[in-house]
Design an enzyme around this catalytic site. Sequence first.
Site, PDB file in Angstrom:
ATOM      1  N   ARG A  56     -45.729  -2.414 -11.678  1.00  0.00           N
ATOM      2  CA  ARG A  56     -45.210  -1.424 -10.717  1.00  0.00           C
ATOM      3  C   ARG A  56     -43.818  -0.948 -11.130  1.00  0.00           C
ATOM      4  NH1 ARG A  56     -42.698  -3.266  -6.403  1.00  0.00           N
ATOM      5  NH2 ARG A  56     -44.261  -4.814  -5.834  1.00  0.00           N
ATOM      6  N   TYR A 108     -45.679  25.549  -3.895  1.00  0.00           N
ATOM      7  CA  TYR A 108     -46.978  24.875  -3.843  1.00  0.00           C
ATOM      8  C   TYR A 108     -47.231  24.366  -2.414  1.00  0.00           C
ATOM      9  CZ  TYR A 108     -50.463  21.281  -4.735  1.00  0.00           C
ATOM     10  OH  TYR A 108     -51.584  20.501  -4.688  1.00  0.00           O
ATOM     11  N   ASP A 179     -39.160  22.603  -9.930  1.00  0.00           N
ATOM     12  CA  ASP A 179     -40.536  22.221 -10.259  1.00  0.00           C
ATOM     13  C   ASP A 179     -40.978  23.114 -11.417  1.00  0.00           C
ATOM     14  OD1 ASP A 179     -43.333  22.058 -10.408  1.00  0.00           O
ATOM     15  OD2 ASP A 179     -43.558  21.683  -8.261  1.00  0.00           O
ATOM     16  N   LYS A 204     -51.400  19.061 -14.382  1.00  0.00           N
ATOM     17  CA  LYS A 204     -51.627  20.433 -14.820  1.00  0.00           C
ATOM     18  C   LYS A 204     -51.490  20.535 -16.349  1.00  0.00           C
ATOM     19  CE  LYS A 204     -51.902  20.691 -10.376  1.00  0.00           C
ATOM     20  NZ  LYS A 204     -50.861  21.152  -9.476  1.00  0.00           N
TER      21      LYS A 204
HETATM   22  C1  LIG Z   1     -50.242  20.693  -8.271  1.00  0.00           C
HETATM   23  C2  LIG Z   1     -48.821  20.930  -8.041  1.00  0.00           C
HETATM   24  C3  LIG Z   1     -48.017  19.956  -7.434  1.00  0.00           C
HETATM   25  C4  LIG Z   1     -48.583  18.649  -6.929  1.00  0.00           C
HETATM   26  O1  LIG Z   1     -49.032  17.853  -7.975  1.00  0.00           O
HETATM   27  P1  LIG Z   1     -50.275  16.811  -7.842  1.00  0.00           P
HETATM   28  O2  LIG Z   1     -50.360  16.251  -9.209  1.00  0.00           O
HETATM   29  O3  LIG Z   1     -51.470  17.615  -7.431  1.00  0.00           O
HETATM   30  O4  LIG Z   1     -49.902  15.824  -6.801  1.00  0.00           O
HETATM   31  C5  LIG Z   1     -46.674  20.226  -7.284  1.00  0.00           C
HETATM   32  N1  LIG Z   1     -46.136  21.399  -7.699  1.00  0.00           N
HETATM   33  C6  LIG Z   1     -46.896  22.352  -8.285  1.00  0.00           C
HETATM   34  C7  LIG Z   1     -46.256  23.625  -8.718  1.00  0.00           C
HETATM   35  C8  LIG Z   1     -48.247  22.159  -8.459  1.00  0.00           C
HETATM   36  O5  LIG Z   1     -48.991  23.108  -9.022  1.00  0.00           O
END
Ligand SMILES: *Cc1c(COP(=O)(O)O)cnc(C)c1O
Length: 392
Positions: A56, A108, A179, A204
Amino acid sequence: MAIDHKDRWNVSLETKCQGMDLSICDKYNSISFPIYQTATFSHRGLGESTGFDYTRQSNPTRQQLESIVADLENGYGALAFSSGMSAIGTLLEIFKPGDNIIVDEDLYGGSVRIFDVIAKKNGLTFTVADLSQEDIEPLFKENTKAVYVETPTNPMMHIIDIRALAIATKRHGALFVVDNTFLSPYFQNPLNLGADVVVHSGTKYLGGHHDTIGGFLVVKDAELDKRLRYLSTTVGAALSPFDSWLLIRGIRTLAVRMQRAAENAQAIAEWLTKQDCVKKVLYPGLPTHPGYDIMKRQARGAGAMISFEVESKEMAASILKNVELFYFAESLGGTETLITYPLTQTHAEVPEALREKNGINDRLLRLSVGIEGVNDLIDELNRVFKLAREGK
Ligand SMILES: *Cc1c(COP(=O)(O)O)cnc(C)c1O
């Protein structure tokens, strides 16, 4: 434990993606980094740790991945989480009740939800504004502790000037969080432009194959890295060894995937602008995009996400029903093309009034362009547009 990356900053991004670091190779010199699928690590005696105690807290496979991602974003350190959302959730733990965060209005849907449902309950307040347009200066309050944005934004593809916001945020002693999921480190490095924290949904482009969920926080500062590592250990949302390995493997092809996907997206965006049934094409690689110049200054490419508006709700529904070469699914950033309906999928959680203001309507579609043959993708769009016009 952070690794010193400075001596490796001089190689190209393409090379950094290979994650070569022979100093942490195993005793068999394996080329693929091993999956240390263990919960705990033994000690030879008191005070004799290998540096790893309990997964962890830290794990060699995860540490290798974190070192690669820190390197790609030119960060001091990176932390890998079980999802993008758990990365964001852990980051929110550094704030206290009463703190204020300025957030862009086009985010998001999951981020909007965690702010609304969890952070507010814990006493944080949010100032929501269109940071691609509005002057941020008057929005700062005494208790503003952070500014949080995505750029390009999701799904409206606004471009936010990272450098300008970094300067304003610094002046107020707040933390600037970007982000960077949509462009990936291949096209944009917010830490180089003045951001303090970069968030990624590793699910992604970094993972790149729609086969695993993961997330990252990357920071510039050693002290913040230490604080977040302590919180990550405490909250316990760290990425598993196997998923860490999948991310290491995905990143190996990040550069070639991003390059091809962005080329495909550029061609598709240009093609979409010529279709009568398409009312708007939102892609920052088009010179007509209002954020084009800022994007050129701060990023090395426009990415592979395109939002577009068709003429009617019926047309959108018909397209989603008839696509065969690509998938009607949420998510983005994999090798295969996905088409998404933000209204009921990624942005269903965004309050209706804000959705309408932002233009997330029943005619808006979002494409995550993959690395298939671009002519096949255009042929498929042509085919489904024709079916839609015939009312099928
Ligand atoms: C998908 C996404 C998230 C969240 O990520 P997860 O891996 O689905 O928890 C956060 N920010 C953006 C821009 C995203 O496309």
